[in-house]
Every structure is written in structure tokens, then in C-alpha cells.
Design a protein around this motif. Structure first.
Motif, short mmCIF file in Angstrom:
data_model
loop_
_atom_site.label_atom_id
_atom_site.label_comp_id
_atom_site.label_asym_id
_atom_site.label_seq_id
_atom_site.Cartn_x
_atom_site.Cartn_y
_atom_site.Cartn_z
N ASN A 366 -22.16 29.19 85.88
CA ASN A 366 -22.49 29.12 84.45
C ASN A 366 -22.91 27.71 84.03
OD1 ASN A 366 -19.82 31.42 83.45
ND2 ASN A 366 -21.90 31.84 84.13
N ARG A 367 -22.28 26.72 84.62
CA ARG A 367 -22.55 25.33 84.22
C ARG A 367 -23.83 24.79 84.87
NH1 ARG A 367 -17.87 23.02 81.84
NH2 ARG A 367 -18.48 20.91 82.44
N THR A 368 -24.20 25.33 86.02
CA THR A 368 -25.40 24.85 86.71
C THR A 368 -26.63 25.72 86.47
OG1 THR A 368 -24.92 26.09 88.74
CG2 THR A 368 -23.98 23.86 88.55
N GLY A 369 -26.40 26.99 86.10
CA GLY A 369 -27.51 27.92 85.94
C GLY A 369 -28.05 28.43 87.26
N ASP A 370 -27.35 28.18 88.35
CA ASP A 370 -27.75 28.63 89.69
C ASP A 370 -26.82 29.77 90.10
OD1 ASP A 370 -28.80 28.87 92.21
OD2 ASP A 370 -27.82 27.09 93.02
N TYR A 371 -27.34 31.00 90.18
CA TYR A 371 -26.50 32.17 90.43
C TYR A 371 -26.66 32.65 91.87
CZ TYR A 371 -25.34 32.21 85.54
OH TYR A 371 -24.85 31.86 84.31
N TRP A 372 -25.54 33.08 92.48
CA TRP A 372 -25.49 33.36 93.91
C TRP A 372 -25.27 34.84 94.18
CZ3 TRP A 372 -21.17 29.29 93.45
CH2 TRP A 372 -21.75 28.03 93.21
N SER A 373 -25.60 35.26 95.39
CA SER A 373 -25.45 36.66 95.80
C SER A 373 -23.99 36.99 96.06
CB SER A 373 -26.26 36.92 97.08
OG SER A 373 -25.67 36.22 98.18
N GLU A 374 -23.69 38.29 96.05
CA GLU A 374 -22.31 38.71 96.31
C GLU A 374 -21.86 38.33 97.72
OE1 GLU A 374 -19.42 42.66 96.01
OE2 GLU A 374 -21.50 42.75 95.33
N SER A 375 -22.77 38.43 98.68
CA SER A 375 -22.39 38.06 100.05
C SER A 375 -22.04 36.58 100.14
CB SER A 375 -23.52 38.40 101.02
OG SER A 375 -24.70 37.67 100.71
N TYR A 376 -22.78 35.75 99.43
CA TYR A 376 -22.48 34.31 99.45
C TYR A 376 -21.15 34.04 98.75
CZ TYR A 376 -22.90 29.29 98.66
OH TYR A 376 -22.66 27.93 98.61
N ILE A 377 -20.90 34.72 97.63
CA ILE A 377 -19.64 34.58 96.90
C ILE A 377 -18.48 34.97 97.81
CG2 ILE A 377 -18.22 35.52 95.02
CD1 ILE A 377 -20.29 33.61 93.99
#
Length: 431
Positions: A366-377
Motif C-alpha cells: 500500500n505504501r509503495t504502490g507495487d503489488y505482488w502475486s499470491e505465489s510471491y506473497i
């Protein structure tokens, strides 16, 4: 004094030994003996019939030495200040244990949410944010889901905060819907993390999933996702319970159809819950919730509420190990009895930390605006939690202490360093 009212004192009773083992300075002891702030509010809600009800609500910020407060918001008829304080205390330990830059906080509203319509629930959720708007924030205190709250409730809350502040502030709440800035993988994170802790311990002990029987008390979000993922990993789920009933089998349950049936009917019944190749309808029966806690299984999973195992029923426990997904499900005295019986306890501050780890990842996105995939999470979750679990288990083996003591030592060491870095009595008197 009732068990409910003594929840915080019961939680604190474990700390004297930890402080002594670490030779913690009295300055730090005093700071960790009580919460920094307890905020209470009366939350008015206009009901669908036009009447007005007022619900008591709390936000407790226990300690923020390592970063902003972090902790969920619980909607439950038995919530009170003592419970919320104890939960905020455990959040301090949990965040430090898995080395997150957060302190501990918690919130709650004394309400039976099942008695509310969806519109009433929305008004209550938005009212909670209005009541505590000035004490929360992305750099101050970040709420999340807890018992009887979910991503929809979090969505209402983040929207209300944005309406008041007149700007989009997705980092104020975690556990939101993905469409509102929520993270992939957050809903299943607590259950997934609990399985990671169990698997890490099982590997160290040479235990195989197919030889491990599991009973799960609590079939809400965390309990369901744990059971589903454990079943997929090959563990044998032989019993499940929720607030209304319990079922068991001598073979293996498939949690997925049980979950679907529960959501359709709000009941757990002995229908065709097993895989067809494993068991039949007649193999599944109903038992009492108390009987589930006394089943002779390899692992008893406590995923309901606090004080599930007390001095009243600890003597009936026959499981070889307990996995605490709920917060505080075993009282301090019962914990000592389990240790005497050589029952392994994988403690709550470690076992249910998956949720706050992915909440942290959501906060970062949320703070960076860079959203990641579920596999990466899921990879990040596994890396963080397994690494910290291994450190905890290594300490327990080296010191010959319980996993709970080892977890508390790991947590308190980090909290002590953060508090002491601001100066202790010795520093200020020139020693």
C-alpha cells in the motif's frame, strides 16, 4: 475473579520468568507491565427498525517501541477491555517474534454480529472508525480483521477513514478486499502460517503427514484454511468443530465440502464429508465440542477462542501436541500441566503469526504502490515464518525449555533492545 476478567493477568503471569531469564532492566519491565493507551468509545448505531443502540468499543495500543501498533478488530458479545488488552499484549510479542517493524494493538466491539443485518453491520464498522479515527493511522496504529470481522468489514472501515480524511489511505487497514488495495493471500495467511509452523516442527521430529492425525477446534476462517491446506499436504483431519457442534471420523475428513455445507446451512452434520475412496456417510458422526478436545490424536488444533484448555479440562487432553491458532487458548496453569504430561505446545504467538506477516506485506504494498502475486506473497510468508520458527525451535532445544518460553525469549529480547535504545536508568545516571 472469573477467567474472562483475568485473561490479561493470566497472560502477564508468564512474563516474570522471561524477565528473570533475560535479566531485563526494571525500566523495561515497568513499561511492558501495562498498555500505553486504552481508548474506549460508545458507538451509536441506528438500527433497521429505527431504534438506536449503543455498543461499547475499544482500541488498545500496548507498546509501539518497534513501530506502529498492529492488531485486529474483534466483534463478539463477550469482548471487554481486559480481553482487548491481553490480545494487544500478545500482538507485541508476536510482531517482535517474527521480526516485523510493528508494535502491538488490538480492537473490539461488544456485539453479537450475527444478530445484525448487513446494513447494521456496515454502520457499526464505519462507526468504529469514526470513534477511533484520531488514534489510528498508517504510521500510528494499523487495524486488521479478527474474530467475526473479514475483508468486507475492513473495506467499510478503510472507506470510512478515506471519507473522513478526504484522501485515499489504503495503508490504514490491512486484510481489505484486493480491489481496495488488499493483498493476495491475506485471507488464508493465518491458516497457511499455522501449517508452516506445524510442518517445520514435524520435519524436525521426523513425523510424516500421512501418519499424523489432527483434530481442529474452530472452523472459522483460520481453522478452515489450515484444515484445507493440511488435508492437501496429506495430514489426516479426523475431527472438526465450530460453535454449534463437532464431527469426527476414524478415517479422514475433506474440509472443502464441509466448509461449503457449513456456509449454506450454518451447521456441521454427519453427512458425506469424506473423500468417497476413504469413507462413507456412516463413518462420520457427531460428537460434543468437549469430546473433540479429549480425542486421542497426534495434534489438537485450537482455532476458536481463548481459554479453550483450562485446569478444568486439561486432564482430559490426550493429544501428543497442541497447535495454538487462536490467541490464548491455553491458560498458564493448564500450560504447566501439559508440560508435566510432556504434551508439545506450538504457541499462538508463533503459530498464528502468518496473518500479521502478510498484513505487513500488504502495508508495504500500500505504501509503495507495487503489488505482488499470491505465489510471491506465499514465498515471502514461508521464508519469514519458517526462518523465525527455526530460530525459536533451536533456542528451545539448546536451552531445554518449552517452545512458548523460547518464543517469549526471542520476542522480549527484541523489544528490550528497542526500549533500551532510548535510554535506561544506568544511561541517564552515567553508568
Amino acid at each position: 475473579m472469573s477467567q474472562k476478567k483475568s485473561l490479561f493477568s493470566d497472560a502477564q503471569s508468564r512474563m516474570a520468568d522471561i524477565f528473570d531469564r533475560l535479566d531485563v532492566h526494571c525500566d523495561v519491565r515497568r513499561q511492558l507491565e501495562q498498555p500505553k493507551c486504552i481508548h474506549q468509545a460508545a458507538i451509536p448505531v441506528r438500527m433497521d427498525d429505527g431504534s438506536l443502540r449503543v455498543f461499547p468499543g475499544w482500541r488498545v495500543q500496548y507498546d509501539q517501541s518497534r513501530g506502529p501498533g498492529k492488531g485486529g478488530v474483534r466483534f463478539h458479545p463477550n469482548v471487554d477491555a481486559d480481553e482487548v488488552t491481553a490480545l494487544s499484549f500478545w500482538m507485541v510479542l508476536k510482531c517482535a517474534l517474527v521480526n516485523l517493524p510493528f508494535g502491538g494493538a488490538k480492537g473490539g466491539v461488544q456485539v453479537d454480529p450475527k444478530s445484525l443485518s448487513r446494513m447494521e453491520l456496515e454502520r457499526l464498522s464505519r462507526g468504529y472508525i469514526r470513534a477511533f479515527y484520531d488514534v489510528i493511522g498508517p504510521d500510528r496504529d494499523v487495524p486488521a480483521p479478527d474474530v467475526n470481522t473479514n475483508e468486507i468489514v475492513m473495506g467499510w472501515m478503510v472507506d470510512e477513514y478515506s471519507e473522513i480524511s478526504r484522501e485515499k489511505v489504503p495503508a490504514i487497514i490491512t486484510g481489505k478486499p484486493p480491489e481496495m488495495g488488499g493483498s493476495a493471500g491475506r485471507t488464508a495467511a493465518t491458516g497457511r502460517g499455522a501449517l508452516l509452523v506445524l510442518e517445520t516442527w514435524a520435519r524436525r521430529k521426523g513425523k510424516r503427514p500421512e501418519d499424523t492425525t489432527i483434530a481442529v477446534q474452530g472452523f472459522g476462517n483460520a481453522g478452515y484454511h489450515f484444515a484445507r491446506l493440511a488435508h492437501e499436504a496429506g495430514y489426516r483431519i479426523v475431527a472438526l468443530s465450530d460453535s454449534k457442534g463437532a464431527i469426527n471420523t476414524n478415517m479422514a475428513l475433506d474440509p472443502e465440502p464441509i466448509w461449503r455445507h457449513k456456509n449454506e446451512t450454518r451447521e456441521l452434520k454427519g453427512m458425506v464429508y469424506c473423500e468417497s475412496s476413504v469413507c462413507t456417510e456412516s463413518d462420520v458422526g457427531q460428537i460434543s465440542q468437549e469430546a473433540l478436545l479429549a480425542l486421542d490424536v497426534d495434534v489438537l488444533v485450537l482455532a476458536a477462542l481463548e481459554n479453550a484448555i483450562t485446569t478444568d479440562n486439561v486432564g482430559q487432553v490426550r493429544a501428543g501436541a497442541i497447535l495454538e491458532i487462536a490467541n490464548g487458548p491455553v491458560t498458564a496453569k493448564a500450560d504447566a500441566s501439559l508440560a508435566e504430561k510432556k504434551v508439545t505446545v506450538l504457541p499462538d504467538v508463533l503459530a498464528n503469526a502468518g496473518g500479521v506477516i502478510v498484513s505487513y506485506l500488504e502495508w508495504v504494498q500500500n505504501r509503495t504502490g507495487d503489488y505482488w502475486s499470491e505465489s510471491y506473497i506465499n514465498e515471502r510468508l514461508a521464508d519469514q515464518l519458517v526462518n523465525q520458527a527455526e530460530l525459536c525451535f533451536d533456542r528451545a532445544d539448546e536451552m531445554d525449555v518449552s517452545y512458548r518460553v523460547a518464543a517469549y525469549l526471542q520476542s522480549v529480547e527484541r523489544i528490550v533492545s528497542a526500549i533500551a535504545s532510548r535510554g535506561t536508568q544506568q544511561y541517564f545516571i552515567g553508568e
